[in-house]
Design an enzyme around this catalytic site. Structure first.
Site, PDB file in Angstrom:
ATOM      1  N   CYS A 271     136.027  17.953 -57.255  1.00 47.61           N
ATOM      2  CA  CYS A 271     135.738  16.387 -56.911  1.00 47.61           C
ATOM      3  C   CYS A 271     134.559  15.940 -57.647  1.00 47.61           C
ATOM      4  CB  CYS A 271     135.357  16.644 -55.553  1.00 47.61           C
ATOM      5  SG  CYS A 271     136.709  17.194 -54.095  1.00 47.61           S
TER       6      CYS A 271
HETATM    7  N1  LIG Z   1     139.610  20.871 -53.077  1.00 49.63           N
HETATM    8  C1  LIG Z   1     138.697  20.259 -52.703  1.00 49.63           C
HETATM    9  O1  LIG Z   1     137.802  20.696 -52.187  1.00 49.63           O
HETATM   10  C2  LIG Z   1     138.776  18.744 -52.271  1.00 49.63           C
HETATM   11  C3  LIG Z   1     138.148  18.055 -51.178  1.00 49.63           C
HETATM   12  C4  LIG Z   1     138.219  16.768 -51.169  1.00 49.63           C
HETATM   13  C5  LIG Z   1     139.154  16.257 -51.909  1.00 49.63           C
HETATM   14  N2  LIG Z   1     139.994  16.547 -52.637  1.00 49.63           N
HETATM   15  C6  LIG Z   1     141.324  15.812 -53.311  1.00 49.63           C
HETATM   16  O2  LIG Z   1     142.344  16.299 -52.519  1.00 49.63           O
HETATM   17  C7  LIG Z   1     143.425  16.193 -53.616  1.00 49.63           C
HETATM   18  C8  LIG Z   1     144.127  17.703 -53.725  1.00 49.63           C
HETATM   19  O3  LIG Z   1     143.110  18.464 -54.121  1.00 49.63           O
HETATM   20  P1  LIG Z   1     143.292  20.070 -53.801  1.00 49.63           P
HETATM   21  O4  LIG Z   1     142.111  20.907 -54.225  1.00 49.63           O
HETATM   22  O5  LIG Z   1     144.135  20.389 -52.758  1.00 49.63           O
HETATM   23  O6  LIG Z   1     144.234  20.334 -55.249  1.00 49.63           O
HETATM   24  P2  LIG Z   1     144.998  21.595 -55.376  1.00 49.63           P
HETATM   25  O7  LIG Z   1     145.682  21.514 -56.854  1.00 49.63           O
HETATM   26  O8  LIG Z   1     144.770  22.982 -54.775  1.00 49.63           O
HETATM   27  O9  LIG Z   1     146.532  21.325 -54.674  1.00 49.63           O
HETATM   28  C9  LIG Z   1     147.367  20.381 -55.149  1.00 49.63           C
HETATM   29  C10 LIG Z   1     148.922  21.072 -54.866  1.00 49.63           C
HETATM   30  O10 LIG Z   1     149.837  19.923 -54.953  1.00 49.63           O
HETATM   31  C11 LIG Z   1     151.004  20.716 -55.597  1.00 49.63           C
HETATM   32  N3  LIG Z   1     151.449  19.692 -56.207  1.00 49.63           N
HETATM   33  C12 LIG Z   1     151.446  18.900 -57.683  1.00 49.63           C
HETATM   34  N4  LIG Z   1     152.338  18.078 -57.869  1.00 49.63           N
HETATM   35  C13 LIG Z   1     153.022  17.972 -56.835  1.00 49.63           C
HETATM   36  C14 LIG Z   1     154.299  17.315 -56.429  1.00 49.63           C
HETATM   37  N5  LIG Z   1     154.811  16.473 -57.386  1.00 49.63           N
HETATM   38  N6  LIG Z   1     154.851  17.422 -55.312  1.00 49.63           N
HETATM   39  C15 LIG Z   1     154.141  18.240 -54.383  1.00 49.63           C
HETATM   40  N7  LIG Z   1     153.377  19.227 -54.617  1.00 49.63           N
HETATM   41  C16 LIG Z   1     152.816  18.939 -55.783  1.00 49.63           C
HETATM   42  C17 LIG Z   1     150.321  21.715 -56.512  1.00 49.63           C
HETATM   43  O11 LIG Z   1     151.194  22.651 -56.634  1.00 49.63           O
HETATM   44  C18 LIG Z   1     149.127  22.221 -55.900  1.00 49.63           C
HETATM   45  O12 LIG Z   1     149.749  23.449 -54.762  1.00 49.63           O
HETATM   46  C19 LIG Z   1     142.778  15.647 -54.977  1.00 49.63           C
HETATM   47  O13 LIG Z   1     142.766  14.387 -54.923  1.00 49.63           O
HETATM   48  C20 LIG Z   1     141.305  16.298 -54.712  1.00 49.63           C
HETATM   49  O14 LIG Z   1     140.423  15.215 -55.549  1.00 49.63           O
HETATM   50  C21 LIG Z   1     139.965  18.155 -53.100  1.00 49.63           C
END
Ligand SMILES: NC(=O)c1ccc[n+]([C@@H]2O[C@H](COP(=O)([O-])OP(=O)(O)OC[C@H]3O[C@@H](n4cnc5c(N)ncnc54)[C@H](O)[C@@H]3O)[C@@H](O)[C@H]2O)c1
Length: 441
Positions: A271
């Site tokens: 983030c």
């Molecule tokens: N990790 C954090 O602490 C956090 C906190 C707040 C916000 N976010 C936001 O949340 C969002 C997701 O982050 P995350 O940390 O969960 O990422 P991540 O990479 O852990 O998870 C994303 C998932 O989406 C899957 N994916 C990718 N393309 C896809 C598709 N076309 N269809 C279905 N699944 C698909 C990936 O395989 C993965 O499992 C981002 O925008 C991030 O900025 C993350």
């Protein structure tokens, strides 16, 4: 909308969550634990199989929670996007990375939107959770969903609700952290608030999706700017012979008007290093410059180089060059006690040291092997956490404040410790008599 809310209240609503990563999996679990049926979608079959077996692939999410959810019969996981048609609500938790020139990459949101549009049906609620710039939900996702022929506001509902997941945090959970929701219209906001309200202790409704998108960015810009501020002060105070950690500890005693932020080797995680640039990029479209964001990015991005400079100074004081020295970096994770290495500054520190000719190893009990990532391929395995191993290096660099590194005896045979997290000096405490030589960076 009322039909949707009734289904949520009767717990007969089915929630689809696209993306079963750090955000999507805990969100799905908390909704399931509240009695809703959840279908987790992901393109990575490995994750889907793990969930189906009741296993967790994220260390801080206990496998017992996944196992219980699957056993309840209310948590299914699939790569089959046709099952989106079974869902009453569809939550999008896909990645939003930056491109090579720090430009936002919303392609995952767009492609997910197209998958949903193919199966969209009347009465569904779609909520975007991925962090992005203001306007994405209204101006990008909505038109993609409307290619289905259905109209937002008449046929389906659409909202944005930012995730506030903080991996490894114990005092606040997905359930107890207030959830902000903003719909593209009143009905969407109410439907989304009802859904999250079923599982989370507090929901904060705002007037639009744009406000909800901006809220998340304010939170992350706030952190990035304040971390940059202490990183800058660290460099200045160091030149003056003042320990920034002691200054922060003293300032923290002020009971109002001060919030402590801590310096470090650079930003990490999904983030804070990325999200502020989403806003900076979008601001340019409006003829505005996000100067604080750019400046904070510049200072924080420079930190790994600063740390390597301090390592070089420390080695120099021992009469050694970086070239040919053996250096051990403690921690690949971007923060303490998690198995998350995304954007971790440790990679850059290791690569800069290698470029300068050092022989580098790393030690991280959370990463027995350094995985190949989009940007890095170290081809290294973790060395064990023990004093004999540590003593073999010319310098030991503490990059991550894992609890495993807080034992003073680990450093008894080490000549030089470069500590970026103020872990080693407090661990050594009163017993410390000049060895190891300690450099704070
Ligand atoms: N990790 C954090 O602490 C956090 C906190 C707040 C916000 N976010 C936001 O949340 C969002 C997701 O982050 P995350 O940390 O969960 O990422 P991540 O990479 O852990 O998870 C994303 C998932 O989406 C899957 N994916 C990718 N393309 C896809 C598709 N076309 N269809 C279905 N699944 C698909 C990936 O395989 C993965 O499992 C981002 O925008 C991030 O900025 C993350």
């Amino acid at each position: 909308m009322q039909r949707f809310i009734d289904k949520v209240e009767r717990r007969t609503a089915v929630v689809g969550i696209i993306g079963q990563g750090y955000v999507g999996l805990p969100l799905g679990l908390v909704l399931c634990e509240a009695g809703l049926a959840v279908i987790g979608f992901d393109v990575e079959a490995r994750k889907i199989h793990a969930i189906s077996r009741g296993e967790s692939y994220i260390k801080h999410i206990g496998p017992e929670r996944v196992a219980a959810a699957v056993k309840s019969g209310r948590y299914a996981a699939t790569t089959d996007f046709d099952r989106l048609a079974e869902c009453d609500a569809i939550l999008i938790c896909v990645p939003t990375p930056l491109g090579r020139h720090r430009e936002p990459d919303n392609s995952y949101i767009h492609s997910t939107g197209r998958e949903i549009a193919k199966r969209l049906r009347r009465g569904q609620l779609v909520v975007l959770e991925s962090t992005t710039y203001p306007g994405t939900t209204d101006d990008e996702l909505r038109p993609i969903l409307e290619t289905s022929g259905l109209r937002c506001g008449e046929d389906f509902m659409l909202a944005f609700s930012p995730e506030r997941e903080d991996p490894g945090r114990k005092d606040f959970t997905t359930k107890t952290t207030p959830k902000v929701v903003g719909g593209v219209d009143e009905a969407s906001t109410r439907a989304a608030a009802a859904l999250y309200g079923a599982a989370m202790q507090k929901v904060v409704s705002v007037s639009s999706a744009r406000v909800a998108e901006s809220t998340k960015l304010l939170e992350n810009v706030f952190r990035s700017v304040n971390i940059a501020l202490v990183n800058e002060l660290k460099v200045i105070f160091d030149r003056m012979g003042v320990d920034v950690w002691e200054v922060i500890r003293a300032a923290e005693t002020k009971p109002f008007g001060f919030m402590a932020f801590y310096p470090g080797p650079g930003l990490g995680g999904h983030c804070i290093p990325l999200d502020p640039f989403y806003l900076a990029w979008k601001a340019a479209e409006y003829g505005e410059w996000a100067r604080f964001i750019e400046l904070a990015g510049e200072i924080n991005t420079r930190m790994p180089r600063y740390v390597v400079g301090k390592i070089a100074e420390g080695l120099n004081d021992s009469g050694k060059a970086v070239k040919g020295s053996r250096v051990l970096v403690l921690g690949l994770a971007y923060k303490a006690n998690v198995d998350d290495d995304r954007e971790s500054p440790s990679y850059e520190i290791i690569e800069l040291l290698q470029e300068a000719g050092a022989a580098v190893d790393y030690c991280d009990p959370h990463f027995p092997v350094a995985k190949k990532t989009r940007k890095h391929d170290l081809g290294l395995r973790s060395v064990p956490v023990d004093p004999e191993t540590f003593a073999r290096y010319d310098a030991v660099v503490l990059a991550t404040a894992h609890d495993a590194f807080k034992d003073a005896t680990l450093y008894r045979g080490v000549e030089l410790v470069v500590d970026t997290r103020n872990v080693v000096a407090p661990a050594l405490g009163g017993t410390w008599s000049g060895r190891p030589r300690l450099v704070k960076a």
